[in-house]
Design a protein around this motif. Structure first.
Motif, PDB file in Angstrom:
ATOM      1  N   LYS A  29       0.833  -1.208   0.000  1.00  0.00           N
ATOM      2  CA  LYS A  29       0.000   0.000   0.000  1.00  0.00           C
ATOM      3  C   LYS A  29       0.868   1.258   0.000  1.00  0.00           C
ATOM      4  N   LEU A  30       1.870   1.294   0.859  1.00  0.00           N
ATOM      5  CA  LEU A  30       2.760   2.451   0.934  1.00  0.00           C
ATOM      6  C   LEU A  30       3.506   2.662  -0.378  1.00  0.00           C
ATOM      7  N   TRP A  31       4.091   1.610  -0.910  1.00  0.00           N
ATOM      8  CA  TRP A  31       4.860   1.738  -2.150  1.00  0.00           C
ATOM      9  C   TRP A  31       3.961   2.104  -3.327  1.00  0.00           C
ATOM     10  N   ALA A  32       2.748   1.581  -3.355  1.00  0.00           N
ATOM     11  CA  ALA A  32       1.807   1.936  -4.427  1.00  0.00           C
ATOM     12  C   ALA A  32       1.496   3.424  -4.382  1.00  0.00           C
ATOM     13  N   GLU A  33       1.282   3.940  -3.176  1.00  0.00           N
ATOM     14  CA  GLU A  33       0.998   5.375  -3.029  1.00  0.00           C
ATOM     15  C   GLU A  33       2.212   6.222  -3.402  1.00  0.00           C
ATOM     16  N   LEU A  34       3.386   5.849  -2.918  1.00  0.00           N
ATOM     17  CA  LEU A  34       4.602   6.614  -3.188  1.00  0.00           C
ATOM     18  C   LEU A  34       4.980   6.619  -4.667  1.00  0.00           C
ATOM     19  N   ASN A  35       4.761   5.486  -5.322  1.00  0.00           N
ATOM     20  CA  ASN A  35       5.189   5.331  -6.719  1.00  0.00           C
ATOM     21  C   ASN A  35       4.055   5.504  -7.725  1.00  0.00           C
ATOM     22  N   LYS A  36       2.839   5.723  -7.196  1.00  0.00           N
ATOM     23  CA  LYS A  36       1.672   5.831  -8.074  1.00  0.00           C
ATOM     24  C   LYS A  36       1.655   4.678  -9.090  1.00  0.00           C
ATOM     25  N   ALA A  37       1.778   3.479  -8.531  1.00  0.00           N
ATOM     26  CA  ALA A  37       1.852   2.274  -9.355  1.00  0.00           C
ATOM     27  C   ALA A  37       1.040   1.160  -8.687  1.00  0.00           C
ATOM     28  N   PRO A  38       0.559   0.216  -9.484  1.00  0.00           N
ATOM     29  CA  PRO A  38      -0.236  -0.890  -8.928  1.00  0.00           C
ATOM     30  C   PRO A  38       0.648  -1.956  -8.289  1.00  0.00           C
ATOM     31  N   ILE A  39       1.082  -1.701  -7.072  1.00  0.00           N
ATOM     32  CA  ILE A  39       1.924  -2.651  -6.344  1.00  0.00           C
ATOM     33  C   ILE A  39       1.038  -3.426  -5.378  1.00  0.00           C
ATOM     34  N   LEU A  40       1.061  -4.742  -5.517  1.00  0.00           N
ATOM     35  CA  LEU A  40       0.202  -5.629  -4.734  1.00  0.00           C
ATOM     36  C   LEU A  40       1.024  -6.396  -3.705  1.00  0.00           C
ATOM     37  N   PRO A  41       0.377  -6.911  -2.662  1.00  0.00           N
ATOM     38  CA  PRO A  41       1.113  -7.664  -1.646  1.00  0.00           C
ATOM     39  C   PRO A  41       1.946  -8.815  -2.232  1.00  0.00           C
ATOM     40  N   GLU A  42       1.456  -9.459  -3.270  1.00  0.00           N
ATOM     41  CA  GLU A  42       2.222 -10.571  -3.855  1.00  0.00           C
ATOM     42  C   GLU A  42       3.502 -10.102  -4.544  1.00  0.00           C
ATOM     43  N   HIS A  43       3.641  -8.797  -4.758  1.00  0.00           N
ATOM     44  CA  HIS A  43       4.873  -8.234  -5.320  1.00  0.00           C
ATOM     45  C   HIS A  43       5.921  -7.982  -4.238  1.00  0.00           C
ATOM     46  N   ILE A  44       5.524  -8.096  -2.988  1.00  0.00           N
ATOM     47  CA  ILE A  44       6.394  -7.737  -1.866  1.00  0.00           C
ATOM     48  C   ILE A  44       7.083  -8.978  -1.321  1.00  0.00           C
ATOM     49  N   ASN A  45       8.094  -9.413  -2.060  1.00  0.00           N
ATOM     50  CA  ASN A  45       8.932 -10.534  -1.659  1.00  0.00           C
ATOM     51  C   ASN A  45      10.347 -10.241  -2.120  1.00  0.00           C
ATOM     52  N   CYS A  46      11.300 -10.221  -1.201  1.00  0.00           N
ATOM     53  CA  CYS A  46      12.679  -9.902  -1.560  1.00  0.00           C
ATOM     54  C   CYS A  46      13.624 -10.462  -0.502  1.00  0.00           C
ATOM     55  N   GLN A  47      14.687 -11.080  -0.970  1.00  0.00           N
ATOM     56  CA  GLN A  47      15.691 -11.623  -0.064  1.00  0.00           C
ATOM     57  C   GLN A  47      16.955 -10.763  -0.028  1.00  0.00           C
ATOM     58  N   GLY A  48      16.899  -9.584  -0.643  1.00  0.00           N
ATOM     59  CA  GLY A  48      18.032  -8.667  -0.629  1.00  0.00           C
ATOM     60  C   GLY A  48      18.839  -8.717  -1.909  1.00  0.00           C
ATOM     61  N   CYS A  49      19.554  -7.638  -2.162  1.00  0.00           N
ATOM     62  CA  CYS A  49      20.324  -7.497  -3.400  1.00  0.00           C
ATOM     63  C   CYS A  49      21.541  -8.410  -3.474  1.00  0.00           C
ATOM     64  N   ARG A  50      22.148  -8.693  -2.360  1.00  0.00           N
ATOM     65  CA  ARG A  50      23.438  -9.386  -2.366  1.00  0.00           C
ATOM     66  C   ARG A  50      23.350 -10.897  -2.454  1.00  0.00           C
ATOM     67  N   VAL A  51      22.169 -11.444  -2.363  1.00  0.00           N
ATOM     68  CA  VAL A  51      22.039 -12.896  -2.415  1.00  0.00           C
ATOM     69  C   VAL A  51      21.207 -13.304  -3.619  1.00  0.00           C
ATOM     70  N   LYS A  52      21.458 -14.518  -4.075  1.00  0.00           N
ATOM     71  CA  LYS A  52      20.604 -15.056  -5.130  1.00  0.00           C
ATOM     72  C   LYS A  52      19.272 -15.386  -4.486  1.00  0.00           C
ATOM     73  N   GLY A  53      18.219 -15.192  -5.218  1.00  0.00           N
ATOM     74  CA  GLY A  53      16.906 -15.500  -4.685  1.00  0.00           C
ATOM     75  C   GLY A  53      15.903 -14.462  -5.140  1.00  0.00           C
ATOM     76  N   ILE A  54      14.732 -14.553  -4.599  1.00  0.00           N
ATOM     77  CA  ILE A  54      13.624 -13.703  -5.014  1.00  0.00           C
ATOM     78  C   ILE A  54      13.884 -12.242  -4.638  1.00  0.00           C
ATOM     79  N   LYS A  55      13.471 -11.356  -5.535  1.00  0.00           N
ATOM     80  CA  LYS A  55      13.588  -9.922  -5.322  1.00  0.00           C
ATOM     81  C   LYS A  55      12.312  -9.256  -5.815  1.00  0.00           C
ATOM     82  N   THR A  56      12.049  -8.048  -5.324  1.00  0.00           N
ATOM     83  CA  THR A  56      10.932  -7.304  -5.884  1.00  0.00           C
ATOM     84  C   THR A  56      11.265  -7.007  -7.338  1.00  0.00           C
ATOM     85  N   VAL A  57      10.268  -6.708  -8.149  1.00  0.00           N
ATOM     86  CA  VAL A  57      10.497  -6.400  -9.560  1.00  0.00           C
ATOM     87  C   VAL A  57      11.466  -5.231  -9.689  1.00  0.00           C
ATOM     88  N   PHE A  58      11.280  -4.201  -8.851  1.00  0.00           N
ATOM     89  CA  PHE A  58      12.170  -3.046  -8.926  1.00  0.00           C
ATOM     90  C   PHE A  58      13.613  -3.468  -8.645  1.00  0.00           C
TER      91      PHE A  58
END
Length: 105
Positions: A29-58
């Motif tokens: 909800k916060l990121w959708a408001e800040l970015n004026k973009a359709p960001i959904l809870p299922e988009h909110i998964n990230c294990q960090g930049c430095r490791v292999k694994g899931i990241k947000t689209v951004f």
């Protein structure tokens, strides 16, 4: 944290680490408001930049800083010889001086 921002304070990272659906919803909800973009809870998964694994689209494919670090073969911008004159990461450092400390620490 290729850029110096602390992934361990990021809502997406924390929601993923703790499998916290309420935090995913709040962050989306916060990121959708800040970015004026359709960001959904299922988009909110990230294990960090430095490791292999899931990241947000951004973080995975839209972040210019991460793409630059990957292209140059550096782990973080702190390992890049152009850090002092880089305009890309310089914008983050200008708004968050802790980022530079994180990169050099």
């Amino acid at each position: 944290m290729d850029c110096g921002l602390d992934c361990e304070k990021c809502g997406a990272y924390l929601a993923t680490l703790n499998d916290n659906q309420a935090l995913r919803e709040k962050t989306a909800k916060l990121w959708a408001e800040l970015n004026k973009a359709p960001i959904l809870p299922e988009h909110i998964n990230c294990q960090g930049c430095r490791v292999k694994g899931i990241k947000t689209v951004f973080c995975d494919s839209l972040c210019g800083i991460r793409q630059c670090a990957l292209k140059k073969g550096v782990t973080t911008c702190g390992d890049c010889p152009e850090l002092g004159k880089c305009q890309i990461v310089g914008r983050i450092i200008a708004n968050n001086p802790t980022a530079l400390k994180n990169l050099k620490g």
